[in-house]
Write an enzyme that holds these catalytic residues in place. Structure first.
Site, mmCIF file in Angstrom:
data_model
loop_
_atom_site.group_PDB
_atom_site.id
_atom_site.type_symbol
_atom_site.label_atom_id
_atom_site.label_comp_id
_atom_site.label_asym_id
_atom_site.label_seq_id
_atom_site.Cartn_x
_atom_site.Cartn_y
_atom_site.Cartn_z
ATOM 1 N NE ARG A 50 -1.614 -1.558 3.610
ATOM 2 C CZ ARG A 50 -1.835 -1.759 4.829
ATOM 3 N NH1 ARG A 50 -3.048 -1.895 5.278
ATOM 4 N NH2 ARG A 50 -1.074 -1.878 5.759
ATOM 5 C CE LYS A 152 6.952 -18.800 13.244
ATOM 6 N NZ LYS A 152 7.604 -17.546 13.412
ATOM 7 C CG ASP A 181 9.584 -23.763 10.272
ATOM 8 O OD1 ASP A 181 10.660 -23.540 10.371
ATOM 9 O OD2 ASP A 181 8.816 -24.382 11.199
ATOM 10 C CG HIS A 182 13.424 -19.046 8.825
ATOM 11 N ND1 HIS A 182 12.559 -18.643 9.902
ATOM 12 C CD2 HIS A 182 14.728 -19.119 9.588
ATOM 13 C CE1 HIS A 182 13.110 -18.169 10.879
ATOM 14 N NE2 HIS A 182 14.569 -18.465 10.857
ATOM 15 C CE LYS A 186 17.889 -21.470 11.241
ATOM 16 N NZ LYS A 186 18.226 -19.992 10.938
ATOM 17 C CD GLU A 220 15.353 -16.104 18.724
ATOM 18 O OE1 GLU A 220 15.721 -15.257 17.920
ATOM 19 O OE2 GLU A 220 14.365 -16.143 19.090
ATOM 20 C CG ASP A 239 7.952 -16.202 17.473
ATOM 21 O OD1 ASP A 239 7.632 -16.124 16.026
ATOM 22 O OD2 ASP A 239 9.068 -15.580 17.742
ATOM 23 C CG HIS A 244 11.085 -21.961 14.017
ATOM 24 N ND1 HIS A 244 10.744 -21.978 12.485
ATOM 25 C CD2 HIS A 244 11.094 -20.713 14.495
ATOM 26 C CE1 HIS A 244 10.585 -20.799 12.227
ATOM 27 N NE2 HIS A 244 10.714 -20.195 13.371
ATOM 28 C CE LYS A 340 11.755 -13.297 19.863
ATOM 29 N NZ LYS A 340 12.634 -13.722 18.935
HETATM 30 P P1 NDP Z 1 5.444 -5.877 8.595
HETATM 31 O O1 NDP Z 1 4.578 -5.564 9.705
HETATM 32 O O2 NDP Z 1 6.853 -5.294 8.269
HETATM 33 O O3 NDP Z 1 4.465 -6.079 7.411
HETATM 34 C C1 NDP Z 1 4.902 -6.216 6.214
HETATM 35 C C2 NDP Z 1 4.250 -5.229 5.179
HETATM 36 O O4 NDP Z 1 2.873 -5.635 5.025
HETATM 37 C C3 NDP Z 1 4.164 -3.859 5.487
HETATM 38 O O5 NDP Z 1 5.191 -3.242 4.992
HETATM 39 C C4 NDP Z 1 2.989 -3.279 5.241
HETATM 40 O O6 NDP Z 1 3.196 -2.920 3.738
HETATM 41 C C5 NDP Z 1 1.941 -4.512 4.906
HETATM 42 N N1 NDP Z 1 0.782 -4.771 5.739
HETATM 43 C C6 NDP Z 1 0.850 -4.455 7.026
HETATM 44 N N2 NDP Z 1 -0.436 -4.497 7.492
HETATM 45 C C7 NDP Z 1 -1.039 -4.941 6.507
HETATM 46 C C8 NDP Z 1 -2.402 -5.636 6.591
HETATM 47 N N3 NDP Z 1 -3.361 -5.342 7.382
HETATM 48 N N4 NDP Z 1 -2.958 -5.784 5.233
HETATM 49 C C9 NDP Z 1 -2.186 -5.722 4.065
HETATM 50 N N5 NDP Z 1 -0.838 -5.313 4.301
HETATM 51 C C10 NDP Z 1 -0.324 -4.821 5.300
HETATM 52 O O7 NDP Z 1 5.911 -7.771 8.825
HETATM 53 P P2 NDP Z 1 7.024 -8.347 8.566
HETATM 54 O O8 NDP Z 1 7.707 -8.031 7.179
HETATM 55 O O9 NDP Z 1 7.936 -8.494 9.676
HETATM 56 O O10 NDP Z 1 6.448 -9.793 8.428
HETATM 57 C C11 NDP Z 1 5.946 -10.397 7.269
HETATM 58 C C12 NDP Z 1 5.471 -11.731 7.542
HETATM 59 O O11 NDP Z 1 6.676 -12.449 7.688
HETATM 60 C C13 NDP Z 1 4.628 -12.058 8.834
HETATM 61 O O12 NDP Z 1 3.602 -13.183 8.394
HETATM 62 C C14 NDP Z 1 5.503 -12.297 9.706
HETATM 63 O O13 NDP Z 1 4.960 -13.247 10.638
HETATM 64 C C15 NDP Z 1 6.579 -13.341 8.964
HETATM 65 N N6 NDP Z 1 7.865 -13.412 9.522
HETATM 66 C C16 NDP Z 1 8.495 -12.200 9.549
HETATM 67 C C17 NDP Z 1 9.736 -12.525 10.170
HETATM 68 C C18 NDP Z 1 10.814 -11.277 10.276
HETATM 69 O O14 NDP Z 1 11.864 -11.446 10.583
HETATM 70 N N7 NDP Z 1 10.276 -10.056 9.808
HETATM 71 C C19 NDP Z 1 10.341 -13.794 10.322
HETATM 72 C C20 NDP Z 1 9.594 -14.894 10.159
HETATM 73 C C21 NDP Z 1 8.221 -14.825 9.605
HETATM 74 P P3 NDP Z 1 1.819 -1.453 3.386
HETATM 75 O O15 NDP Z 1 1.747 -0.669 4.588
HETATM 76 O O16 NDP Z 1 2.907 -0.687 2.419
HETATM 77 O O17 NDP Z 1 0.988 -2.144 2.449
HETATM 78 C C1 BG6 Z 2 11.047 -16.220 13.582
HETATM 79 C C2 BG6 Z 2 10.507 -15.960 14.865
HETATM 80 O O1 BG6 Z 2 10.284 -17.214 13.012
HETATM 81 O O2 BG6 Z 2 12.323 -16.997 13.964
HETATM 82 C C3 BG6 Z 2 11.447 -14.774 15.465
HETATM 83 O O3 BG6 Z 2 9.305 -15.267 14.419
HETATM 84 C C4 BG6 Z 2 13.126 -15.702 15.812
HETATM 85 O O4 BG6 Z 2 10.978 -14.421 16.763
HETATM 86 C C5 BG6 Z 2 13.402 -16.347 14.588
HETATM 87 O O5 BG6 Z 2 13.800 -14.642 16.233
HETATM 88 C C6 BG6 Z 2 14.741 -17.061 14.896
HETATM 89 O O6 BG6 Z 2 15.259 -17.445 13.616
HETATM 90 P P1 BG6 Z 2 16.822 -17.676 13.467
HETATM 91 O O7 BG6 Z 2 17.022 -18.139 12.183
HETATM 92 O O8 BG6 Z 2 17.625 -16.312 13.712
HETATM 93 O O9 BG6 Z 2 17.162 -18.646 14.468
#
Ligand code: NDP
Ligand code: BG6
Length: 488
Positions: A50, A152, A181-182, A186, A220, A239, A244, A340
Site C-alpha cells: 500500500r 508462518k 518454516d525457515h 537451514k 536467542e 512463534d 521451528h 529470547k
Molecule cells: P511487517 O509488519 O513489516 O509487514 C509487512 C508489510 O505488510 C508492511 O510493510 C505493510 O506494507 C504490509 N501490511 C501491514 N499490515 C497489513 C495489512 N493489514 N494488510 C495488508 N498489508 C499489510 O511484517 P514483517 O515483514 O515483519 O513480516 C511479514 C510476514 O513474515 C509475517 O507473516 C511475519 O509473521 C512473517 N515473518 C517475519 C519475520 C521477520 O523477521 N520479520 C520472520 C519470520 C516470519 P504496506 O503498508 O506498504 O502495505
Molecule cells: C522467527 C521468529 O520465525 O524465527 C523470530 O518469528 C525468531 O521471533 C526467529 O527470532 C529465529 O530465527 P533464526 O533463524 O534467527 O534462529
C-alpha cells in the site's frame, strides 16, 4: 560437481514489499541467488504494497536493504543489472482495483522480460492479510499455474489455521501452496536427514534401547527487536515451539522415508507428529525476561519493550517435555527449549545415550560418569561432535571426556542461506522443505493444551539461561547448554 539447473523463467511477486521481512530476508536472498547464478535465466521481481512508492523508490529501498545485508560483498555493478528486474505497484487489498493494476503490470513485465506466465506470489504481509490476498488473486484469475508462498505463523490456533486453509484452498490447490518454516531452509537442519539416513552407525542406535533423552535448544540473545506488537500476539509457544522446534523434532525422530520424494518425507513427518502426545501444561515451563543484560549492556524487561503491555502475560521462553508414543521412542523424553534474551545465541541438539550398565571407574576421577552424547550444532557454528570417554594418560584408569568433532567449515563449500534455499525450491516447485496442511494442523493440536490452559509464568533475568524451573523440568538430567557451560 555439476551445478543444479536454474529454475524455469518466472516472475516473483512480493506482497508487503515495503516491510521488514521483504527488506531483511526476501530481497537479500533473491540478490544472493542472482549473484550465485541460481535464478532463472529470465526473471522479474515485482513488489506490491500500500505504501505509495513507485519503481524508483522501491529500487532505492531494495538497494539500501541489499547493500546492508551483503556488506563487503556488495557489488555496485552487479546491482545495476539486478535492479533492472525490480518493479513496484502500489495498491490496496480492500478493493479489487489494485490487483487489476497489478495483473496488468505483470502482463507488461512478462512481455518485456520474456518470463512466460509462471508466477510465484510471496505473502510477506502480516498473516491477517493472507486470506484477502488469496481471494484477490482468485478474483483476478491469476492463480492458474501460479504458486503461493505463505509465511508462518499459519493461524494462531487450530481453528484459525483451518479457516486460513479453507480460504487458501478456495483459490489454490495444495500443490500450489508453499508454507515456509525457515528452519527447514537451514543447511544443518537438512543435514540431520543425511546424517541419519546415509550412515548406518548411528541409525542402529537411534531408539529407546540406546538413547536416554534428547534436548533441542534454540537460544536467542536478542529480545523482541521492535516486534513487540507482533510478539504480544504470539509468544514463544506460537512463534517457535509450534513450528521451528516441532519441525526439528520431526526430522530427528521420524522413520526413514521410502525415498527423497517430497511426499515420502512429509508423510513420515506427519506420522511422527501424530505419535507425539499433545503437550501437558504440567510438563511445560513458561518464562518472561525481566531487566538484565545483553552482553555488556543493560537490557530492559520484556514488559518495558515498545509495544508490550506493562502487565503482559506473554512468554518469551518455553521449555517442554515431548512424549512420543511409538515403538522407537516410548519412554524417551525429548526436551525442547527456546527463549529470547538468553545468555547467548545457540541452536543445538543433544542426543544423550544411555550410561553403561555397570560403571567400572567409580572413584577414578570423573564422577558422575558422563554419558556419550552427540551434539548437532545448527547455529551460529554448524557441525556435529560426539563425546566419549578415553583414558587419561598416566597411572590408573582415569576416564576423560573427549570429542570427535566435525565443523561444516571444513567442507569449504558455500552454503545457501535459509531463505535462499526455500525461495529456490519454491521457484522449482519442490515441496520437500515446506509444511503440508496436515502438519500444520497436527502441530496446532499438539500446542492446544498450552494455549487453552497456560502454565504459570516464571521469570528470568535478561542474559541468563532462563528460569530455574526449566532445570527442574529436565532433572535429574542437565541441559547441555547452560550458564556454567561444559559437557553434560
Ligand atoms: P511487517 O509488519 O513489516 O509487514 C509487512 C508489510 O505488510 C508492511 O510493510 C505493510 O506494507 C504490509 N501490511 C501491514 N499490515 C497489513 C495489512 N493489514 N494488510 C495488508 N498489508 C499489510 O511484517 P514483517 O515483514 O515483519 O513480516 C511479514 C510476514 O513474515 C509475517 O507473516 C511475519 O509473521 C512473517 N515473518 C517475519 C519475520 C521477520 O523477521 N520479520 C520472520 C519470520 C516470519 P504496506 O503498508 O506498504 O502495505
Ligand atoms: C522467527 C521468529 O520465525 O524465527 C523470530 O518469528 C525468531 O521471533 C526467529 O527470532 C529465529 O530465527 P533464526 O533463524 O534467527 O534462529
Amino acid at each position: 560437481m555439476t551445478p543444479a539447473p536454474a529454475p524455469p523463467p518466472q516472475t516473483i511477486v512480493i506482497f508487503g514489499a515495503s516491510g521488514d521481512l521483504a527488506r531483511r530476508k526476501v530481497l537479500p536472498a533473491l540478490w544472493r541467488l542472482a549473484r550465485g547464478g541460481h535464478l532463472p535465466e529470465r526473471y522479474a521481481i515485482v513488489g506490491y504494497a500500500r505504501t505509495g512508492w513507485g519503481t524508483d523508490a522501491f529500487r532505492a529501498e531494495a538497494h539500501r536493504a541489499v547493500r546492508e545485508a551483503a556488506a563487503a560483498s556488495f557489488d555496485e555493478g552487479a546491482w545495476r543489472e539486478f535492479e533492472g528486474s525490480l518493479s513496484y505497484v502500489s495498491g490496496p487489498y480492500d478493493e479489487p482495483g489494485g490487483f487489476a493494476r497489478l495483473v496488468e503490470h505483470l502482463g507488461g513485465v512478462e512481455n518485456e522480460r520474456s518470463t512466460g506466465g509462471r508466477r510465484l506470489f510471496y505473502c510477506a504481509t502480516p498473516p491477517s492479510a493472507f486470506p484477502i490476498i488469496a481471494r484477490r488473486i482468485g478474483e483476478a484469475g491469476a492463480q492458474r499455474g501460479a504458486r503461493i508462498v505463505v509465511e508462518k505463523p499459519f493461524g494462531r490456533d487450530l481453528g484459525s489455521a483451518r479457516d486460513l486453509e479453507t480460504v487458501l484452498h478456495e483459490v489454490f490447490e495444495e500443490s500450489q501452496v508453499f508454507r515456509i518454516d525457515h528452519y527447514l531452509g537451514k543447511e544443518s537442519v537438512q543435514a540431520i536427514l543425511v546424517f541419519r539416513f546415509a550412515n548406518s552407525t548411528f541409525e542402529r542406535l537411534w531408539h529407546r534401547d540406546s538413547i536416554d533423552h534428547v534436548q533441542v535448544t534454540v537460544a536467542e540473545s536478542l529480545g523482541v527487536e521492535g516486534r513487540g506488537v507482533f510478539y504480544e500476539e504470539a509468544g514463544a509457544i506460537r512463534d517457535m515451539l509450534q513450528n521451528h522446534l516441532l519441525q526439528v523434532l520431526a526430522f530427528l525422530a521420524m522413520e526413514p522415508p521410502r525415498s527423497l520424494e517430497p511426499e515420502a518425507i512429509r508423510d513420515e513427518k506427519v506420522k511422527l507428529l501424530r505419535t507425539i502426545r499433545p503437550f501437558d501444561p504440567a510438563e511445560v515451563v513458561r518464562g518472561q525476561y525481566t531487566a538484565g543484560s545483553a552482553g555488556e549492556v543493560p537490557a530492559p524487561a520484556y514488559r518495558a519493550e515498545p509495544g508490550v503491555a506493562p502487565a503482559s502475560d506473554v512468554e518469551t521462553f518455553v521449555a517442554a517435555r515431548a512424549r512420543i508414543d511409538n515403538w522407537r521412542w516410548a519412554g524417551v523424553p525429548f526436551f525442547l527449549r527456546t527463549g529470547k534474551r538468553l545468555a547467548r545465541r545457540a541452536t543445538e541438539i543433544a542426543v544423550v545415550f544411555r550410561e553403561v550398565p555397570a560403571y567400572l571407574f567409580e572413584g577414578q576421577g570423573v564422577a558422575p560418569p558422563v554419558p556419550n552424547h552427540l551434539l548437532i550444532r545448527i547455529q551460529p557454528e554448524e557441525g556435529i561432535s560426539f563425546a566419549f570417554q578415553t583414558k587419561e594418560p598416566g597411572p590408573g584408569f582415569v576416564p576423560r571426556v573427549v570429542d570427535m568433532d566435525f565443523s561444516s567449515r571444513s567442507l569449504e563449500a558455500e552454503a545457501l542461506g535459509d531463505y535462499e534455499r526455500l525461495l529456490l525450491d519454491a521457484m522449482e516447485g519442490d515441496h520437500t522443505l515446506f509444511i503440508r496442511r496436515d502438519e500444520v494442523e497436527r502441530a496446532w493440536e499438539l500446542a492446544a493444551p498450552l494455549l487453552d490452559c497456560p502454565a504459570a509464568m516464571e521469570t528470568y533475568p535478561a542474559g541468563s539461561f532462563g528460569p530455574a524451573a526449566a532445570d527442574t523440568l529436565i532433572a535429574p538430567r542437565r541441559w547441555h547448554l547452560r550458564a556454567e557451560g561444559g559437557s553434560l
